[in-house]
Design an enzyme around this catalytic site. Structure first.
Site, mmCIF file in Angstrom:
data_model
loop_
_atom_site.group_PDB
_atom_site.id
_atom_site.type_symbol
_atom_site.label_atom_id
_atom_site.label_comp_id
_atom_site.label_asym_id
_atom_site.label_seq_id
_atom_site.Cartn_x
_atom_site.Cartn_y
_atom_site.Cartn_z
ATOM 1 N N TYR A 148 -55.571 26.989 14.984
ATOM 2 C CA TYR A 148 -56.984 26.598 14.905
ATOM 3 C C TYR A 148 -57.461 26.893 13.495
ATOM 4 C CZ TYR A 148 -61.997 26.865 16.338
ATOM 5 O OH TYR A 148 -63.368 26.710 16.493
ATOM 6 N N GLU A 164 -62.539 29.768 6.220
ATOM 7 C CA GLU A 164 -62.171 29.482 4.842
ATOM 8 C C GLU A 164 -62.409 30.711 3.971
ATOM 9 O OE1 GLU A 164 -63.274 24.699 4.917
ATOM 10 O OE2 GLU A 164 -64.219 26.018 3.445
ATOM 11 N N PRO A 165 -61.855 30.725 2.738
ATOM 12 C CA PRO A 165 -62.082 31.875 1.860
ATOM 13 C C PRO A 165 -63.559 32.184 1.637
ATOM 14 C CG PRO A 165 -60.312 30.517 0.985
ATOM 15 C CD PRO A 165 -60.891 29.780 2.159
ATOM 16 N N SER A 179 -67.838 33.320 9.143
ATOM 17 C CA SER A 179 -68.781 33.013 10.209
ATOM 18 C C SER A 179 -69.815 31.976 9.773
ATOM 19 C CB SER A 179 -69.489 34.302 10.646
ATOM 20 O OG SER A 179 -68.555 35.233 11.143
ATOM 21 N N THR A 207 -54.339 32.225 12.353
ATOM 22 C CA THR A 207 -53.329 32.747 13.262
ATOM 23 C C THR A 207 -52.336 31.637 13.599
ATOM 24 O OG1 THR A 207 -54.898 34.298 14.226
ATOM 25 C CG2 THR A 207 -52.940 33.802 15.515
ATOM 26 N N ARG A 211 -64.608 33.695 23.203
ATOM 27 C CA ARG A 211 -65.122 35.061 23.082
ATOM 28 C C ARG A 211 -64.731 35.899 24.287
ATOM 29 N NH1 ARG A 211 -70.688 33.036 20.170
ATOM 30 N NH2 ARG A 211 -69.825 33.073 18.061
ATOM 31 N N GLU A 240 -62.978 35.890 15.532
ATOM 32 C CA GLU A 240 -63.750 35.099 16.517
ATOM 33 C C GLU A 240 -65.197 35.588 16.587
ATOM 34 O OE1 GLU A 240 -64.158 31.789 18.736
ATOM 35 O OE2 GLU A 240 -62.524 32.437 17.435
ATOM 36 N N THR A 248 -67.602 38.377 14.034
ATOM 37 C CA THR A 248 -67.707 39.816 13.846
ATOM 38 C C THR A 248 -68.775 40.399 14.758
ATOM 39 O OG1 THR A 248 -69.412 39.668 12.131
ATOM 40 C CG2 THR A 248 -67.103 39.545 11.402
#
Length: 541
Positions: A129, A133-134, A138, A170, A251, A373, A375
């Site tokens: 998924y 990005e850098p 969020s 991941t 979540r 997913e 913070t």
């Protein structure tokens, strides 16, 4: 083809869990787990076996229409929890496939679902998924990956050229298929990209603090051209909507990770407390061990479990709009699991700091659950904003109705008081515009999670008729009383900290929340802690 209103029957779920237990006992013993962690080695053979034709565990989260089992929220929760108890890195790698297929399930056309999900089901493909990005974690609004339409001679879109870099993906280095969020002329959109597409490369694995056996990399797209029918839903600008549709599931999955890892760490601490003798007695016989390092965390993990179970039931019933409930589940369960694992290290003393006893690995692993997913801070912002608006909109009835329901059941008076007090606290903050202060919003969110999990645990304990009822009732009373005191004390602190309330207003607040009665919920807690410690010991024996 929808994951809501889905779910396995008890027998099928039991078979899946037993299959999972069998393969992990055979392939993931302690020596293997420690080796994978030490060498940061992705267990490709194990994952391939789990996805292979003999086991096919990935079929759990694929719809029946494409050859899957059609698992629902409860099933995802239970499998995630149990696999996290064994090894959170492997759980992350395996369950990330579920995350990767979600955009296809909720956003794909019928033809896209049949094609991509059918391939994933039949070929056992690893999926990743790609959203983070850098410079856009969020904050997806800061998305930099761009999908530029390529037109044919008639002016119709025949393909997209995708350029950009995704971070912390991941399965990034081992996946065959990626669902990637990119910015199109009409807004963020999901695309399916295959690993061997020209211009698509992956970065080296990240060297991580925990979940080291999980493969985490950048994915880099330089002029990656995909056919137009790789745009999920065949309509631009639906990506954020599609992502929001599955937040309840994703979540809940990470909440289960935090819960499972925390439960495993706590159980190891309980076992160690029975084995370790100090001054002629087992550690578990000492309140300094049980009432500090075991009981408080057992209570919060029970509350987390109750809330996750309720969220999964509501998801499987098809109830929409559970993004906030999912946020509460992830925030509370992962923070509780993180704290329990930390206490487990302390419970083991010096041994807890060594690799051999494995609780330090669990602690390193579970730490990520409060980060990925969403913070904890992002979740607090979501919870606080939505609950503040809901309480104001309903003039306090949102939490007061919870209190009324508990009183009608004849249980959970402390929790009912906490819910009433939370309504008064949010309304009092609203009158002086305190929720505009982020610290205040975060505190209100934390109180909302405390109260809502306490309400759910009280309901579960009241309904339970099994052998764990006494334990659940004691945990519910302890968690409810703690929530009541927390609301009163934190609410008063917030109002005083703002400097916006006159002494008579502070006095009025104390009266409206029944401040002294909230503090008095401590009465009898020592005996309740004794009951929990005894019940946990009986469970272990």
């Amino acid at each position: 083809m929808d994951r809501t209103r889905a779910g396995l029957d008890d027998e099928t779920l039991g078979f899946v869990l037993q299959t999972l237990k069998t393969v992990t006992e055979r392939r993931l013993d302690q020596e293997t787990r420690l080796h994978l962690d030490e060498d940061a080695e992705f267990p490709l053979d194990l994952v391939d076996e789990m996805l292979g034709p003999e086991l096919g565990l990935h079929l759990l989260f694929l719809p029946e229409e494409v050859g899957g089992l059609g698992g629902g929220g409860r099933d995802l929760f239970r499998v995630s929890e149990e696999l996290a108890r064994v090894d959170l890195a492997v759980a992350t790698a395996f369950l990330a496939i579920a995350l990767g297929v979600d955009p296809i399930i909720v956003g794909g056309t019928l033809e896209q679902k049949q094609h991509w999900l059918g391939r994933i089901a039949e070929e056992g493909l690893i999926v990743a998924y790609g959203v983070t990005e850098p410079e856009a974690g969020s904050n997806v609004a800061n998305l930099k990956t761009v999908a530029e339409p390529i037109l044919d001679d008639s002016g119709n879109i025949r393909a997209y050229r995708i350029d950009g870099t995704k971070q912390f993906i991941t399965n990034g280095g081992v996946a065959k298929i990626y669902t990637v969020l990119a910015k199109t002329p009409n807004g963020p959109s999901f695309f399916v990209i295959e690993r061997d597409t020209p211009g698509f490369t992956v970065g080296p694995p990240e060297h991580k603090h925990g979940i080291r056996a999980s493969n985490t990399t950048q994915i880099i797209m330089e002029g990656v051209e995909v056919p137009a029918d790789h745009l999920l839903g065949l309509e631009e600008g639906k990506g954020l909507e599609q992502a929001n549709e599955v937040f309840g599931f994703t979540r809940l999955m990470v909440a289960a990770f935090g819960l499972g890892a925390g439960e495993e760490a706590l159980q190891r601490a309980i076992d160690y407390g029975h084995e370790r003798v100090q001054f002629g007695e087992a550690l578990y016989s000492k309140q300094g061990f049980t009432h500090k390092l075991i009981v408080p965390h057992a209570v919060r993990l029970e509350a987390a479990r109750a809330h996750c179970e309720e969220v999964s039931e509501r998801l499987d019933s098809g109830e929409p709009g559970l993004q906030v409930e999912g946020a509460v589940a992830k925030f509370f369960a992962t923070e509780a699991g993180n704290a329990a694992a930390d206490a487990a290290i302390q419970a083991h003393g010096g041994y807890g700091y060594t690799h051999e006893y494995e609780v330090e690995k669990i602690r390193r692993d579970v730490r990520i659950t409060t980060i990925y997913e969403g913070t904890s801070e992002i979740l607090q912002n979501i919870i606080g904003t939505h609950r503040w608006r809901m309480v104001v909109k309903t003039k306090g009835r949102f939490y007061r109705d919870m209190a009324t329901g508990l009183r009608e059941m004849g249980t959970g008076e402390a929790v009912a008081m906490a819910a009433d007090a939370l309504s008064e606290t949010i309304l009092a903050c609203h009158t002086k515009k305190l929720p505009r202060e982020q610290w205040v919003m975060f505190e209100l969110a934390r109180l909302a999670a405390e109260v809502e999990t306490a309400v759910v645990l009280a309901r579960k304990a009241a309904r339970d008729a099994g052998p764990r009822k006494e334990l659940l009732m004691a945990c519910a009373r302890l968690h409810g009383a703690a929530a009541a005191r927390d609301v009163g004390q934190t609410g008063l602190r917030v109002l005083l900290a703002s400097g916006r309330y006159a002494p008579d207003e502070i006095a009025g607040y104390r009266e409206s929340v029944r401040f002294d009665e909230l503090l008095a919920t401590s009465e009898g807690e020592l005996e309740l802690m004794n009951q929990v410690a005894t019940a946990l010991e009986a469970d272990t024996v």
